[in-house]
Design a protein around this motif. Structure first.
Motif, PDB file in Angstrom:
ATOM      1  N   SER A 195      35.467  34.634  52.185  1.00 49.95           N
ATOM      2  CA  SER A 195      35.880  35.023  53.581  1.00 49.95           C
ATOM      3  C   SER A 195      37.320  34.181  53.674  1.00 49.95           C
ATOM      4  CB  SER A 195      35.024  34.582  54.757  1.00 49.95           C
ATOM      5  OG  SER A 195      34.978  33.020  54.912  1.00 49.95           O
ATOM      6  N   MET A 196      37.798  33.297  53.116  1.00 51.82           N
ATOM      7  CA  MET A 196      39.028  32.699  53.217  1.00 51.82           C
ATOM      8  C   MET A 196      39.916  32.988  52.228  1.00 51.82           C
ATOM      9  SD  MET A 196      38.731  31.536  56.328  1.00 51.82           S
ATOM     10  CE  MET A 196      40.440  30.971  56.137  1.00 51.82           C
ATOM     11  N   LEU A 197      39.583  33.731  51.402  1.00 54.20           N
ATOM     12  CA  LEU A 197      40.641  34.226  50.037  1.00 54.20           C
ATOM     13  C   LEU A 197      41.980  34.847  50.735  1.00 54.20           C
ATOM     14  CD1 LEU A 197      38.484  35.489  47.344  1.00 54.20           C
ATOM     15  CD2 LEU A 197      39.188  33.163  47.490  1.00 54.20           C
ATOM     16  N   VAL A 198      43.139  34.728  50.038  1.00 54.95           N
ATOM     17  CA  VAL A 198      44.359  35.367  50.420  1.00 54.95           C
ATOM     18  C   VAL A 198      44.447  36.416  49.266  1.00 54.95           C
ATOM     19  CG1 VAL A 198      45.552  33.430  51.502  1.00 54.95           C
ATOM     20  CG2 VAL A 198      45.703  33.478  49.091  1.00 54.95           C
ATOM     21  N   LEU A 199      45.631  37.182  49.334  1.00 55.13           N
ATOM     22  CA  LEU A 199      45.690  38.531  48.303  1.00 55.13           C
ATOM     23  C   LEU A 199      45.980  37.744  46.949  1.00 55.13           C
ATOM     24  CD1 LEU A 199      48.004  40.303  50.206  1.00 55.13           C
ATOM     25  CD2 LEU A 199      45.796  41.127  49.590  1.00 55.13           C
ATOM     26  N   SER A 200      46.569  36.636  46.854  1.00 49.03           N
ATOM     27  CA  SER A 200      47.077  36.187  45.254  1.00 49.03           C
ATOM     28  C   SER A 200      45.512  35.773  44.821  1.00 49.03           C
ATOM     29  CB  SER A 200      47.960  34.917  45.389  1.00 49.03           C
ATOM     30  OG  SER A 200      47.518  33.923  46.355  1.00 49.03           O
ATOM     31  N   SER A 201      44.883  34.851  45.298  1.00 47.64           N
ATOM     32  CA  SER A 201      43.818  34.472  44.758  1.00 47.64           C
ATOM     33  C   SER A 201      42.607  35.534  44.677  1.00 47.64           C
ATOM     34  CB  SER A 201      43.066  33.258  45.920  1.00 47.64           C
ATOM     35  OG  SER A 201      42.967  33.793  47.151  1.00 47.64           O
ATOM     36  N   ALA A 202      42.526  36.442  45.480  1.00 46.45           N
ATOM     37  CA  ALA A 202      41.905  37.928  45.538  1.00 46.45           C
ATOM     38  C   ALA A 202      41.994  38.503  43.861  1.00 46.45           C
ATOM     39  CB  ALA A 202      41.754  38.686  46.465  1.00 46.45           C
ATOM     40  N   LEU A 203      43.323  38.697  43.998  1.00 42.54           N
ATOM     41  CA  LEU A 203      43.760  39.412  42.564  1.00 42.54           C
ATOM     42  C   LEU A 203      43.446  38.465  41.277  1.00 42.54           C
ATOM     43  CD1 LEU A 203      47.436  40.775  43.894  1.00 42.54           C
ATOM     44  CD2 LEU A 203      45.211  41.970  43.583  1.00 42.54           C
ATOM     45  N   ALA A 204      43.496  37.146  41.389  1.00 45.26           N
ATOM     46  CA  ALA A 204      43.387  36.359  40.279  1.00 45.26           C
ATOM     47  C   ALA A 204      41.720  36.716  39.983  1.00 45.26           C
ATOM     48  CB  ALA A 204      43.635  35.158  40.581  1.00 45.26           C
ATOM     49  N   SER A 205      40.942  36.659  40.720  1.00 47.77           N
ATOM     50  CA  SER A 205      39.642  36.713  40.828  1.00 47.77           C
ATOM     51  C   SER A 205      39.039  37.975  39.957  1.00 47.77           C
ATOM     52  CB  SER A 205      38.629  36.454  41.964  1.00 47.77           C
ATOM     53  OG  SER A 205      38.949  37.604  42.946  1.00 47.77           O
ATOM     54  N   MET A 206      40.094  38.870  39.996  1.00 47.15           N
ATOM     55  CA  MET A 206      39.755  40.297  39.309  1.00 47.15           C
ATOM     56  C   MET A 206      39.818  40.282  37.993  1.00 47.15           C
ATOM     57  SD  MET A 206      41.363  43.115  41.933  1.00 47.15           S
ATOM     58  CE  MET A 206      41.003  44.378  40.902  1.00 47.15           C
ATOM     59  N   GLN A 207      40.514  39.091  37.531  1.00 43.48           N
ATOM     60  CA  GLN A 207      40.664  39.034  36.085  1.00 43.48           C
ATOM     61  C   GLN A 207      39.467  38.405  35.448  1.00 43.48           C
ATOM     62  OE1 GLN A 207      43.664  39.747  34.497  1.00 43.48           O
ATOM     63  NE2 GLN A 207      43.128  39.077  32.549  1.00 43.48           N
ATOM     64  N   GLY A 208      38.949  39.286  34.614  1.00 40.87           N
ATOM     65  CA  GLY A 208      37.615  39.004  33.904  1.00 40.87           C
ATOM     66  C   GLY A 208      37.717  37.945  32.882  1.00 40.87           C
ATOM     67  N   GLN A 209      36.647  37.280  32.246  1.00 40.41           N
ATOM     68  CA  GLN A 209      36.698  36.228  31.055  1.00 40.41           C
ATOM     69  C   GLN A 209      36.949  37.017  29.764  1.00 40.41           C
ATOM     70  OE1 GLN A 209      33.643  33.524  31.123  1.00 40.41           O
ATOM     71  NE2 GLN A 209      34.165  32.208  29.382  1.00 40.41           N
ATOM     72  N   TYR A 210      36.147  37.958  29.649  1.00 40.63           N
ATOM     73  CA  TYR A 210      36.261  38.606  28.390  1.00 40.63           C
ATOM     74  C   TYR A 210      36.925  40.160  28.395  1.00 40.63           C
ATOM     75  CZ  TYR A 210      32.748  34.874  27.488  1.00 40.63           C
ATOM     76  OH  TYR A 210      31.843  33.947  27.341  1.00 40.63           O
ATOM     77  N   ALA A 211      36.595  40.780  29.597  1.00 42.44           N
ATOM     78  CA  ALA A 211      37.658  41.948  29.864  1.00 42.44           C
ATOM     79  C   ALA A 211      37.978  42.114  31.014  1.00 42.44           C
ATOM     80  CB  ALA A 211      36.644  43.043  29.226  1.00 42.44           C
ATOM     81  N   SER A 212      38.989  42.925  31.215  1.00 39.43           N
ATOM     82  CA  SER A 212      39.626  43.449  32.662  1.00 39.43           C
ATOM     83  C   SER A 212      39.833  44.729  32.731  1.00 39.43           C
ATOM     84  CB  SER A 212      40.990  42.393  32.861  1.00 39.43           C
ATOM     85  OG  SER A 212      40.578  41.162  32.712  1.00 39.43           O
ATOM     86  N   LYS A 213      39.693  45.073  34.095  1.00 34.36           N
ATOM     87  CA  LYS A 213      39.726  46.612  34.314  1.00 34.36           C
ATOM     88  C   LYS A 213      41.464  46.708  34.811  1.00 34.36           C
ATOM     89  CE  LYS A 213      35.214  47.989  35.193  1.00 34.36           C
ATOM     90  NZ  LYS A 213      34.338  48.645  36.218  1.00 34.36           N
ATOM     91  N   TYR A 214      42.251  46.818  33.974  1.00 30.24           N
ATOM     92  CA  TYR A 214      43.755  46.672  34.214  1.00 30.24           C
ATOM     93  C   TYR A 214      44.121  47.673  35.183  1.00 30.24           C
ATOM     94  CZ  TYR A 214      44.248  43.168  30.493  1.00 30.24           C
ATOM     95  OH  TYR A 214      43.983  41.922  29.888  1.00 30.24           O
ATOM     96  N   PRO A 215      43.752  48.815  34.998  1.00 24.07           N
ATOM     97  CA  PRO A 215      44.212  49.916  36.166  1.00 24.07           C
ATOM     98  C   PRO A 215      43.892  49.592  37.518  1.00 24.07           C
ATOM     99  CG  PRO A 215      43.143  51.140  33.915  1.00 24.07           C
ATOM    100  CD  PRO A 215      43.122  49.635  34.240  1.00 24.07           C
ATOM    101  N   GLU A 216      42.518  49.077  37.817  1.00 15.66           N
ATOM    102  CA  GLU A 216      42.139  48.683  39.094  1.00 15.66           C
ATOM    103  C   GLU A 216      42.893  47.531  39.505  1.00 15.66           C
ATOM    104  OE1 GLU A 216      38.049  48.141  39.493  1.00 15.66           O
ATOM    105  OE2 GLU A 216      37.465  50.055  38.712  1.00 15.66           O
ATOM    106  N   LEU A 217      43.168  46.612  38.601  1.00 13.90           N
ATOM    107  CA  LEU A 217      44.085  45.220  38.873  1.00 13.90           C
ATOM    108  C   LEU A 217      45.541  45.616  39.420  1.00 13.90           C
ATOM    109  CD1 LEU A 217      44.375  42.112  39.005  1.00 13.90           C
ATOM    110  CD2 LEU A 217      44.879  42.134  36.441  1.00 13.90           C
ATOM    111  N   MET A 218      45.984  46.531  38.473  1.00 13.33           N
ATOM    112  CA  MET A 218      47.431  47.160  38.936  1.00 13.33           C
ATOM    113  C   MET A 218      47.483  47.805  40.494  1.00 13.33           C
ATOM    114  SD  MET A 218      49.409  45.936  36.644  1.00 13.33           S
ATOM    115  CE  MET A 218      48.267  44.491  36.542  1.00 13.33           C
TER     116      MET A 218
END
Length: 276
Positions: free
Chosen positions: A221-244
């Protein structure tokens, strides 16, 4: 002579246009990636630039999965309070270092320059210990804390005050103004453009700050945009279209702020002699 001047002007404009397009390439690539499928976004083929089918649902997916209203609120509150604190402290410190004579002035300004030269990551551990001792983790104050005082802003405002003529202070002194009145009613209003430039710089620095928000605020509940975007980066795979797509939505506040204050931003840097 006239033909040579026109040729030089054309060459300068061509170079500026080329550099401007180059600066826009990452944003265009981010937009195109946001409209691709996951398989298209991870292809190595450099000739596959445009998506075969535009995947506009990537934007609706991230909007539904992420609470952008809460992220915008936390980010804007952090930026607002950092701007207020930075402008207040830098304006007063810049005036003292630029216009007043007192014992230890050179040493104080040396400390400001030293802080500008030292990487900001060095201060993370002591700042974290201070916040934890105050039991203020996962709060807006924790996000604002590193920006309460800014060495860059102090230097920027010092340069702005040093560019003002001394006759203004002498005239104010003859009219019976003390130091506080001279600063508040005469000198400070003349550095408005530099204050706005500092506010924009502070907003940009706060918006792109990643390490500190990730360390000090772990509650969702206290995340900001930068930290929330970083949390979308997966350890093994990332959905780059959604991240962009999420990154594009997150960039909107900074784009709007710059478009509104771009004139003051340019004036403040040009008149104060400061630079990044």
């Amino acid at each position: 002579m006239e033909a040579k001047r026109k040729l030089v002007s054309v060459l300068i404009h061509v170079i500026l246009i080329v550099f401007s397009i180059t600066m826009l390439v990452p944003f265009m690539w981010m937009f195109l990636t946001a409209c691709k499928t996951v398989s298209e976004s991870t292809q190595v083929n450099p000739f596959v630039i445009f998506p075969k089918e535009w995947q506009w649902q990537n934007f609706s997916t991230v909007v539904n999965n992420m609470n952008f209203f809460l992220l915008y609120k936390n980010t804007l509150l952090m930026i607002f309070f950092r701007i207020v604190a930075a402008v207040l402290t830098a304006t007063m410190a810049g005036y003292a270092l630029g216009r007043l004579n007192f014992k230890g002035k050179g040493f104080a300004f040396g400390l400001v320059l030293f802080q500008m030269m030292v990487p900001g990551q060095i201060f993370i551990i002591p700042q974290y210990l201070m916040i934890t001792k105050m039991n203020m983790t996962n709060t807006i104050f924790a996000l604002v804390f590193p920006g309460l005082v800014t060495a860059f802003g102090t230097f920027l405002l010092r340069q702005a005050y040093m560019g003002l003529p001394k006759d203004l202070e002498e005239a104010a002194r003859l009219d019976g103004c003390n130091i506080g009145q001279t600063f508040l009613f005469i000198m400070a209003p003349l550095t408005r453009s530099s204050m706005i430039a500092l506010g924009i710089f502070t907003a940009v620095f706060g918006f792109k700050d990643l390490m500190w928000p990730m360390i000090i605020n772990t509650d969702k509940s206290m995340l900001v945009l930068s930290s929330a975007l970083a949390s979308m980066q997966g350890q093994y795979a990332s959905k780059y279209p959604e991240l962009m797509a999420a990154s594009l939505i997150a960039c909107l506040p900074m784009i709007v702020i710059y478009l509104i204050f771009q004139k003051q931003f340019i004036e403040g840097i040009a008149t104060s002699g400061g630079k990044l």
